[in-house]
Design an enzyme around this catalytic site. Structure first.
Site: not given
Length: 226
Positions: A52, A103, A213, A171
């Protein structure tokens, strides 16, 4: 007009943020079980923090793109609830005034012992003490597989009240986010999918706009804002 928008990895991919591909079970050459589950963190917190820290550094170098900026413009013209599955801050840096991170966020730290939250350092370590309780149980404030996403009551309510629900760059394979379009459609919203290709839940959408996008989102926003 009340609009709810869900964004996924596809919107940030055009800013250079790599997406998770479930087909090979790997995320940036790491097994998902090792870097994105509570069990993986308990087994090897050093590995998880290294992973991370790398993602945090990559995000800091990335820049918001035309799709992020278009959604910020949409918020200036309509009553927008912006929900993202992404853990980067590109929406905020693109000008969006409020973003629901279902999330979690790379910019947050969480104590696995007491639940205290605080802003994450650019580099976090497994033995960093929690500023709340002092325990060396610092973890990224990320919702991992097997954990419950944040703000779900607020998200369900916003989707239920929306006149338009749109999903951008998703997705349709990660739940409960994948069920939001069906919930919106049942509540009477116009559902729109903006994606490179049809998602796994494409049948839940009344309209489809296919393409990058950075192209389809600004065009869609232009049509809504005039």
């Amino acid at each position: 007009m009340r609009i709810a928008v869900l964004t996924g990895a596809g919107i940030s991919a055009e800013s250079g943020i790599r997406t998770f591909r479930a087909t090979d079970g790997l995320w940036e050459e790491h097994r998902i079980e090792d870097v994105a589950t509570p069990e993986g963190f308990r087994r090897d917190p050093v590995l998880v923090h290294r992973f991370y820290n790398m993602r945090r550094a990559d995000t800091a170098r990335a820049q918001p793109n035309a799709a992020h900026r278009a959604l910020a413009r949409l918020a200036r013209h309509h009553e927008l609830t912006l929900i993202t599955q992404n853990v980067d801050d590109l929406h905020e840096r693109g000008g969006s005034p409020e973003v629901i991170h279902m999330h979690g966020s790379l910019l947050g730290a969480l104590c696995a012992h007491c639940g205290h939250r605080w802003p994450a350092a650019l580099v976090m370590r497994a033995l960093d003490p929690c500023p709340g309780c002092g325990q060396p149980r610092t973890r990224p404030d990320i919702v991992w597989f097997g954990e419950i996403p944040y703000h779900m009551d607020r998200i369900w309510a916003a989707v239920e009240q929306a006149e338009i629900f749109a999903a951008v760059g998703t997705s349709g394979q990660v739940w409960p986010a994948a069920g939001l379009a069906q919930h919106a459609r049942r509540a009477g919203a116009l559902t729109v999918e903006l994606n490179l290709a049809a998602s796994a839940v494409a049948g839940d959408f009344a309209e489809h706009r296919t393409g990058p996008a950075t192209e389809v989102v600004p065009a869609w926003v232009d049509a809504l804002c005039g």
